[in-house]
Design a protein around this motif. Structure first.
Motif, PDB file in Angstrom:
ATOM      1  N   ARG A   2      46.761  64.162 104.774  1.00 14.01           N
ATOM      2  CA  ARG A   2      46.022  63.256 103.785  1.00 14.01           C
ATOM      3  C   ARG A   2      44.784  63.576 103.413  1.00 14.01           C
ATOM      4  NH1 ARG A   2      48.346  59.491 100.934  1.00 14.01           N
ATOM      5  NH2 ARG A   2      46.843  57.779 100.134  1.00 14.01           N
ATOM      6  N   ILE A   3      44.300  64.164 102.397  1.00 11.67           N
ATOM      7  CA  ILE A   3      43.144  64.890 101.986  1.00 11.67           C
ATOM      8  C   ILE A   3      41.982  64.189 101.228  1.00 11.67           C
ATOM      9  CG2 ILE A   3      43.926  67.074 102.933  1.00 11.67           C
ATOM     10  CD1 ILE A   3      43.154  66.436  99.397  1.00 11.67           C
ATOM     11  N   HIS A   9      36.939  66.608  98.391  1.00  5.88           N
ATOM     12  CA  HIS A   9      37.350  65.756  97.376  1.00  5.88           C
ATOM     13  C   HIS A   9      36.237  65.039  96.615  1.00  5.88           C
ATOM     14  CE1 HIS A   9      39.644  62.664  95.151  1.00  5.88           C
ATOM     15  NE2 HIS A   9      40.461  63.539  94.799  1.00  5.88           N
ATOM     16  N   ARG A  13      35.013  65.354  92.776  1.00  8.13           N
ATOM     17  CA  ARG A  13      35.082  64.067  91.807  1.00  8.13           C
ATOM     18  C   ARG A  13      33.531  63.827  91.340  1.00  8.13           C
ATOM     19  NH1 ARG A  13      38.015  58.690  93.369  1.00  8.13           N
ATOM     20  NH2 ARG A  13      36.128  58.193  94.211  1.00  8.13           N
ATOM     21  N   MET A  18      33.132  66.842  86.378  1.00  5.69           N
ATOM     22  CA  MET A  18      33.924  65.739  86.486  1.00  5.69           C
ATOM     23  C   MET A  18      33.427  64.398  86.481  1.00  5.69           C
ATOM     24  SD  MET A  18      37.318  66.029  87.246  1.00  5.69           S
ATOM     25  CE  MET A  18      37.726  67.292  86.057  1.00  5.69           C
ATOM     26  N   TYR A 117      50.080  71.967  96.753  1.00  2.34           N
ATOM     27  CA  TYR A 117      49.611  70.688  97.010  1.00  2.34           C
ATOM     28  C   TYR A 117      48.589  70.073  96.063  1.00  2.34           C
ATOM     29  CZ  TYR A 117      47.674  67.005  99.633  1.00  2.34           C
ATOM     30  OH  TYR A 117      47.169  65.872 100.041  1.00  2.34           O
ATOM     31  N   GLY A 122      47.000  66.430  93.142  1.00  2.00           N
ATOM     32  CA  GLY A 122      45.633  65.845  92.411  1.00  2.00           C
ATOM     33  C   GLY A 122      45.955  65.614  91.117  1.00  2.00           C
ATOM     34  N   GLY A 126      44.356  61.621  90.738  1.00  4.19           N
ATOM     35  CA  GLY A 126      43.110  61.472  89.992  1.00  4.19           C
ATOM     36  C   GLY A 126      43.563  62.071  88.634  1.00  4.19           C
ATOM     37  N   ARG A 159      54.431  61.129  95.511  1.00  7.27           N
ATOM     38  CA  ARG A 159      53.296  61.754  96.374  1.00  7.27           C
ATOM     39  C   ARG A 159      53.554  61.708  97.657  1.00  7.27           C
ATOM     40  NH1 ARG A 159      48.349  60.202  96.194  1.00  7.27           N
ATOM     41  NH2 ARG A 159      48.467  58.429  94.771  1.00  7.27           N
ATOM     42  N   ARG A 163      54.517  64.637 100.115  1.00  5.61           N
ATOM     43  CA  ARG A 163      53.825  64.789 101.613  1.00  5.61           C
ATOM     44  C   ARG A 163      54.768  64.927 102.709  1.00  5.61           C
ATOM     45  NH1 ARG A 163      50.032  61.100  99.586  1.00  5.61           N
ATOM     46  NH2 ARG A 163      50.880  59.627 100.708  1.00  5.61           N
ATOM     47  N   ASN A 190      38.112  74.782  92.655  1.00  7.83           N
ATOM     48  CA  ASN A 190      37.797  74.065  91.629  1.00  7.83           C
ATOM     49  C   ASN A 190      36.519  73.747  91.285  1.00  7.83           C
ATOM     50  OD1 ASN A 190      40.634  72.724  90.340  1.00  7.83           O
ATOM     51  ND2 ASN A 190      40.968  73.498  92.469  1.00  7.83           N
TER      52      ASN A 190
HETATM   53  C1  HEM Z   1      38.631  63.423  87.540  1.00  7.45           C
HETATM   54  C2  HEM Z   1      38.483  63.306  88.998  1.00  7.45           C
HETATM   55  C3  HEM Z   1      39.333  63.012  90.209  1.00  7.45           C
HETATM   56  C4  HEM Z   1      39.660  61.619  90.541  1.00  7.45           C
HETATM   57  C5  HEM Z   1      38.981  60.293  89.776  1.00  7.45           C
HETATM   58  C6  HEM Z   1      40.493  61.760  91.639  1.00  7.45           C
HETATM   59  C7  HEM Z   1      41.012  60.640  92.295  1.00  7.45           C
HETATM   60  C8  HEM Z   1      41.864  60.526  93.087  1.00  7.45           C
HETATM   61  C9  HEM Z   1      42.431  59.295  93.512  1.00  7.45           C
HETATM   62  C10 HEM Z   1      42.405  58.247  93.165  1.00  7.45           C
HETATM   63  C11 HEM Z   1      43.372  59.812  94.526  1.00  7.45           C
HETATM   64  C12 HEM Z   1      44.433  58.798  95.505  1.00  7.45           C
HETATM   65  C13 HEM Z   1      43.871  58.556  96.562  1.00  7.45           C
HETATM   66  C14 HEM Z   1      44.743  57.856  97.498  1.00  7.45           C
HETATM   67  O1  HEM Z   1      46.249  57.738  97.203  1.00  7.45           O
HETATM   68  O2  HEM Z   1      44.316  57.236  98.499  1.00  7.45           O
HETATM   69  C15 HEM Z   1      43.231  61.245  94.658  1.00  7.45           C
HETATM   70  C16 HEM Z   1      43.959  62.081  95.390  1.00  7.45           C
HETATM   71  C17 HEM Z   1      43.956  63.475  95.422  1.00  7.45           C
HETATM   72  N1  HEM Z   1      43.241  64.218  94.916  1.00  7.45           N
HETATM   73 FE1  HEM Z   1      41.871  63.668  93.332  1.00  7.45          FE
HETATM   74  N2  HEM Z   1      40.608  62.765  91.884  1.00  7.45           N
HETATM   75  C18 HEM Z   1      39.942  63.799  90.893  1.00  7.45           C
HETATM   76  C19 HEM Z   1      40.009  65.107  90.920  1.00  7.45           C
HETATM   77  C20 HEM Z   1      40.788  65.703  91.594  1.00  7.45           C
HETATM   78  C21 HEM Z   1      40.833  67.249  91.580  1.00  7.45           C
HETATM   79  C22 HEM Z   1      40.139  68.103  90.448  1.00  7.45           C
HETATM   80  C23 HEM Z   1      41.608  67.563  92.449  1.00  7.45           C
HETATM   81  C24 HEM Z   1      42.321  69.140  92.886  1.00  7.45           C
HETATM   82  C25 HEM Z   1      41.394  70.163  92.693  1.00  7.45           C
HETATM   83  C26 HEM Z   1      42.162  66.572  93.266  1.00  7.45           C
HETATM   84  C27 HEM Z   1      42.990  66.739  94.205  1.00  7.45           C
HETATM   85  C28 HEM Z   1      43.578  65.462  94.985  1.00  7.45           C
HETATM   86  C29 HEM Z   1      44.539  65.338  96.015  1.00  7.45           C
HETATM   87  C30 HEM Z   1      45.183  66.791  96.569  1.00  7.45           C
HETATM   88  C31 HEM Z   1      44.800  63.979  96.315  1.00  7.45           C
HETATM   89  C32 HEM Z   1      45.895  63.571  97.468  1.00  7.45           C
HETATM   90  C33 HEM Z   1      47.013  63.774  96.703  1.00  7.45           C
HETATM   91  C34 HEM Z   1      47.923  63.085  97.952  1.00  7.45           C
HETATM   92  O3  HEM Z   1      47.935  63.536  99.145  1.00  7.45           O
HETATM   93  O4  HEM Z   1      48.868  62.476  97.679  1.00  7.45           O
HETATM   94  N3  HEM Z   1      41.331  65.465  92.676  1.00  7.45           N
HETATM   95  N4  HEM Z   1      42.413  61.660  93.628  1.00  7.45           N
END
Ligand code: HEM
Length: 220
Positions: A2-3, A9, A13, A18, A117, A122, A126, A159, A163, A190
């Motif tokens: 869980r990252i 991250h 963001r 972004m 992943y 992601g 997001g 998701r 995972r 990224n």
């Molecule tokens: C617009 C910008 C972004 C926002 C607002 C955002 C927001 C979020 C949110 C709300 C979560 C869910 C957290 C949770 O479930 O506890 C998340 C998870 C994640 N985000 Fe982002 N994110 C953004 C950009 C990115 C980008 C560019 C990447 C990849 C390079 C990324 C990769 C991830 C990953 C890998 C997870 C975890 C997914 C999982 O394990 O289920 N995010 N993000």
């Protein structure tokens, strides 16, 4: 694995590109520029997936519902017209990103899993925030932002399942750590892309960059 709360991250963001995107301060052209670069990256990810489909550390993660290249190509046709591919060039950070995907796909399939992943989950997390923004800010309710629309009913449940599949892959503890380090590297790649994009697309100011399209060459 869980990252989402990791420092990388947050850096992603909060990277200026972004942050401006999330605040609705970027022009439609900047949003399109991101899609153009993502096309190069997802083509690399999805070509590699095809060649690794039978690999025991990659195959279980693959799902046609995740594929983004078809959606990106429809988006680009909508945004840039039928000749969208003409003169489309990858930015330096995109080239480096693609090279890394190619390298892990060839030499280290577990590393490819880290790339899969980070981007696709992601996008299902997001990316769904960006989907709402794209509709609100630039009116891309469907075509133009299909990249952010998945044919997946419950992204959070998906998701969770993904995972669980990832965690169940037969990897040594050492390999798991290496994969986690590669996830950090994917965030870095990224961030480099957002850095390149930020240099070309400042937030909205009257007539700022209007009409220029630095991620394209020539005219179409
Ligand atoms: C617009 C910008 C972004 C926002 C607002 C955002 C927001 C979020 C949110 C709300 C979560 C869910 C957290 C949770 O479930 O506890 C998340 C998870 C994640 N985000 Fe982002 N994110 C953004 C950009 C990115 C980008 C560019 C990447 C990849 C390079 C990324 C990769 C991830 C990953 C890998 C997870 C975890 C997914 C999982 O394990 O289920 N995010 N993000």
């Amino acid at each position: 694995m869980r990252i989402a709360k990791r420092a990388e991250h947050e850096n992603t963001r909060q990277s200026p590109f972004m942050a401006d995107l999330l605040d609705g301060r970027l022009k439609a052209e900047a949003f399109a520029a991101l899609s153009r670069q993502l096309w190069f990256i997802y083509r690399e990810l999805e070509d590699a997936a095809e060649s690794l489909a039978n690999h025991h550390l990659v195959g279980p993660l693959l799902d046609p519902a995740l594929l983004r290249v078809p959606a990106l190509e429809r988006d680009l046709a909508h945004l840039d017209g039928p000749h969208w591919a003409q003169g489309l060039v990858p930015l330096p950070a995109t080239r480096r990103y693609c090279a890394r995907v190619r390298e892990v796909a060839r030499a280290w399939p577990a590393g490819y899993a880290a790339h899969h992943y980070t981007r696709y989950m992601g996008d299902l997390a997001g990316g769904q925030i960006v989907r709402v923004l794209a509709a609100k800010t630039w009116g891309h309710t469907h075509e133009g932002a299909l990249f952010y629309h998945f044919d997946i009913r419950n992204p959070s449940a998906y998701r969770r399942r993904y995972r669980a599949t990832l965690d169940a892959l037969p990897m040594s503890e050492d390999e798991t750590h290496r994969v986690a380090r590669e996830v950090t590297h994917v965030f870095h790649l990224n961030n480099m892309l957002f850095h390149d994009l930020a240099e070309l697309h400042a937030p909205t100011e009257p007539s700022n960059g209007a009409g220029t399209s630095p991620t394209r060459t020539g005219s179409s």
